[in-house]
Design a protein around this motif. Structure first.
Motif: not given
Length: 124
Positions: A109-124
């Motif tokens: 779950n933590n690894q998934l969260t990190d991957a989602l946060k990385e995507l969130a930063n790319k779509t800002k």
């Protein structure tokens, strides 16, 4: 002169629609990522508390949320797509398991969260 004005207006409106369409993809992805991040937070709390019923309720929601914007990510952010897929399926499977493995599921779950946060930063 009337034709020129009409042409300028048509080009302007067409450009506005194209630009609005581009923004809606990022907005759709951003909204989807935020929903998934909320869910991973809920899942983390359920894992930490050992509430297996809540884990089984919350974990599978990730799959439905991902399905709403997965194709856009696959098209525009292939590396993020791969990272999310790598952790998403095992996280969902772990949340459905008959016996809760808190350590393994928390890590996924933590690894998934990190991957989602990385995507969130790319779509800002």
């Amino acid at each position: 002169m009337k034709k020129l004005t009409s042409l300028v207006l048509a080009i302007g409106l067409g450009s506005a629609f194209v630009l609005a369409g581009c923004g809606s993809t990022n907005s759709k992805v951003s909204d989807g990522v935020n929903k998934m991040l909320d869910t991973t937070t809920q899942l983390s709390k359920a894992i930490d508390s050992g509430d297996q019923a809540k884990v089984k309720e919350v974990g599978p929601k990730l799959e439905d949320q991902w399905a709403t914007f997965e194709d856009d990510v696959k098209k525009d952010n292939k590396d993020s797509y791969g990272k999310i897929e790598k952790y998403l399926d095992p996280t969902i499977a772990g949340s459905k398991a008959p016996q809760l493995d808190k350590e393994a599921l928390n890590t996924l779950n933590n690894q998934l969260t990190d991957a989602l946060k990385e995507l969130a930063n790319k779509t800002k």
